[in-house]
Design an enzyme around this catalytic site. Sequence first.
Site, PDB file in Angstrom:
ATOM      1  N   TYR A 141       0.830  -1.213   0.000  1.00 45.00           N
ATOM      2  CA  TYR A 141       0.000   0.000   0.000  1.00 45.00           C
ATOM      3  C   TYR A 141       0.864   1.264   0.000  1.00 45.00           C
ATOM      4  O   TYR A 141       0.434   2.306  -0.464  1.00 45.00           O
ATOM      5  CB  TYR A 141      -0.894   0.035   1.249  1.00 45.00           C
ATOM      6  CG  TYR A 141      -2.237  -0.629   1.087  1.00 45.00           C
ATOM      7  CD1 TYR A 141      -2.356  -1.906   0.555  1.00 45.00           C
ATOM      8  CD2 TYR A 141      -3.398   0.026   1.497  1.00 45.00           C
ATOM      9  CE1 TYR A 141      -3.594  -2.515   0.438  1.00 45.00           C
ATOM     10  CE2 TYR A 141      -4.640  -0.583   1.377  1.00 45.00           C
ATOM     11  CZ  TYR A 141      -4.730  -1.843   0.853  1.00 45.00           C
ATOM     12  OH  TYR A 141      -5.965  -2.442   0.748  1.00 45.00           O
ATOM     13  N   LYS A 192       3.411 -15.538   1.981  1.00 45.65           N
ATOM     14  CA  LYS A 192       3.563 -16.170   0.664  1.00 45.65           C
ATOM     15  C   LYS A 192       5.056 -16.393   0.462  1.00 45.65           C
ATOM     16  O   LYS A 192       5.648 -15.956  -0.536  1.00 45.65           O
ATOM     17  CB  LYS A 192       2.956 -15.237  -0.408  1.00 45.65           C
ATOM     18  CG  LYS A 192       2.800 -15.854  -1.783  1.00 45.65           C
ATOM     19  CD  LYS A 192       1.668 -16.844  -1.898  1.00 45.65           C
ATOM     20  CE  LYS A 192       1.769 -17.599  -3.213  1.00 45.65           C
ATOM     21  NZ  LYS A 192       0.806 -18.691  -3.338  1.00 45.65           N
ATOM     22  N   ASP A 224      -2.964 -18.108  -0.009  1.00 46.08           N
ATOM     23  CA  ASP A 224      -3.990 -18.769  -0.827  1.00 46.08           C
ATOM     24  C   ASP A 224      -4.666 -19.882  -0.021  1.00 46.08           C
ATOM     25  O   ASP A 224      -5.895 -20.018  -0.013  1.00 46.08           O
ATOM     26  CB  ASP A 224      -3.410 -19.292  -2.156  1.00 46.08           C
ATOM     27  CG  ASP A 224      -2.129 -20.085  -1.985  1.00 46.08           C
ATOM     28  OD1 ASP A 224      -1.548 -20.102  -0.868  1.00 46.08           O
ATOM     29  OD2 ASP A 224      -1.679 -20.717  -2.969  1.00 46.08           O
ATOM     30  N   ASP A 248      -6.267  -7.002   4.137  1.00 47.88           N
ATOM     31  CA  ASP A 248      -7.434  -6.335   3.554  1.00 47.88           C
ATOM     32  C   ASP A 248      -8.368  -7.381   2.947  1.00 47.88           C
ATOM     33  O   ASP A 248      -9.579  -7.374   3.178  1.00 47.88           O
ATOM     34  CB  ASP A 248      -6.950  -5.351   2.469  1.00 47.88           C
ATOM     35  CG  ASP A 248      -8.108  -4.644   1.791  1.00 47.88           C
ATOM     36  OD1 ASP A 248      -9.030  -4.207   2.495  1.00 47.88           O
ATOM     37  OD2 ASP A 248      -8.096  -4.539   0.547  1.00 47.88           O
ATOM     38  N   ASP A 252     -12.180  -9.127   4.606  1.00 49.01           N
ATOM     39  CA  ASP A 252     -13.496  -9.096   3.940  1.00 49.01           C
ATOM     40  C   ASP A 252     -14.097 -10.499   3.887  1.00 49.01           C
ATOM     41  O   ASP A 252     -15.294 -10.688   4.101  1.00 49.01           O
ATOM     42  CB  ASP A 252     -13.386  -8.545   2.508  1.00 49.01           C
ATOM     43  CG  ASP A 252     -13.590  -7.028   2.443  1.00 49.01           C
ATOM     44  OD1 ASP A 252     -13.223  -6.351   3.427  1.00 49.01           O
ATOM     45  OD2 ASP A 252     -14.109  -6.539   1.422  1.00 49.01           O
TER      46      ASP A 252
HETATM   47  C1  IPM Z   1     -10.310  -1.244   4.352  1.00 51.33           C
HETATM   48  C2  IPM Z   1     -10.628  -0.578   3.037  1.00 51.33           C
HETATM   49  C3  IPM Z   1      -9.490   0.365   2.670  1.00 51.33           C
HETATM   50  C4  IPM Z   1      -8.219  -0.444   2.532  1.00 51.33           C
HETATM   51  C5  IPM Z   1      -9.737   1.239   1.418  1.00 51.33           C
HETATM   52  C6  IPM Z   1     -11.031   2.015   1.496  1.00 51.33           C
HETATM   53  C7  IPM Z   1      -8.587   2.152   1.137  1.00 51.33           C
HETATM   54  O1  IPM Z   1     -10.847  -1.536   2.060  1.00 51.33           O
HETATM   55  O2  IPM Z   1     -10.147  -0.513   5.353  1.00 51.33           O
HETATM   56  O3  IPM Z   1     -10.235  -2.463   4.384  1.00 51.33           O
HETATM   57  O4  IPM Z   1      -7.942  -1.009   1.466  1.00 51.33           O
HETATM   58  O5  IPM Z   1      -7.484  -0.535   3.513  1.00 51.33           O
HETATM   59 MG    MG Z   2     -10.905  -3.525   2.786  1.00 54.60          MG
END
Ligand code: IPM
Ligand code: MG
Length: 362
Positions: A141, A192, A224, A248, A252
């Site tokens: 990032y 990885k 993975d 990240d 999710d």
């Molecule tokens: C998160 C979000 C952020 C990230 C975005 C909005 C920049 O997806 O906090 O997980 O990628 O960190």
């Molecule tokens: Mg995110």
Amino acid sequence: MTQKVLVLPGDGIGKEIVAEAVKVINVLKADHGLDLDLTYGDIGGAAYDADGHPYPPSTQKLAKEADAILLGAVGGYQYDDLPRDLRPERGLLGIRADLELFSNLRPAILMEELADASSLKAEVVAGLDIMIVRELTGGIYFGEPRGIRTLDNGEKQGYNTLVYKESEIERIAHSAFKIAMKRDKRLCSVGKANVLEVMELWAEVVERVGKEYPEVELSHMYVDNAAMQLVKAPKQFDVMVTGNMFGDILSDAAAMLTGSIGMLPSASLDKNGKGMYEPIHGSAPDIEGKNLANPLATITSVSMMLKYSLGNTELADKVDAAVTTVIQQGFRTADIYVDGVAGTKLVGTSEIGDAVVAALKD
Ligand code: IPM
Ligand code: MG
């Protein structure tokens, strides 16, 4: 002493969900002796609209002065064509980097009553309680060099750099081991190392730090496989530690195990425990202003804030208990509503917020 909290609603549903969290904070102040001052600021697209920058100096100043920060979400279609440096997401990355909030805690806990809302079979997720510790201020990032360049043959090439220094890996590893010590004492480091040198160093450093925590059982997994295991047998995990981008993505995925991404709070901490608290979901511009968004992840972010930055575990537990009560009472926003489940009721953002407030008053 009165503690100072900066509220950054941001964009999209950010404003609505933060409004519900503020209702909760106000009840804690009025009825439960919480001594807290709220200040408001802009971030993301809202800050760009007001000040021409997604993380303007005025917000920087407020952020530095605050004891903790509560953030909604950033992003919106109308900002997609802005230069990258001015996009809402840069505001979020900017504040994380500026305050050195390197340790991002993302707990994925499945409330029993929501097992039906998970996309996995109830028995696979029942009782799930995972903590993902994501490195937040380094990795791909932030790595340099980065950009889009034109090669000699006129073709464009995009590039980013995945870098981690030993010191960066060490501090996130310590964070993760400390959390593991307070839980089931099992830590899985996700990388990885079979392909990337940087993740080979990652694994080596985590292993080294682990010597200081002999009680914690440390394992390593490639990302993975970790993604697969998360949807196959997620209860095998206690704490997971990983880099910025892997974290990240995996968080999710973990969120969906709990029924909805609208249920997951997060804490982003610096080395002294100062933190920013936000739901892990985005700004969802498609449902903005429709009273549809689930504010519970923002409300439980307030509980993480009480626990990790404001030193008030008692009130943190009260907020968590109120959220559980509301779910037990059957209140569901659209994202966690399953048609036909007896005793549940589809409600909007403000109704479920009011229900949490009512539960706190009981
Ligand atoms: C998160 C979000 C952020 C990230 C975005 C909005 C920049 O997806 O906090 O997980 O990628 O960190
Ligand atoms: Mg995110």
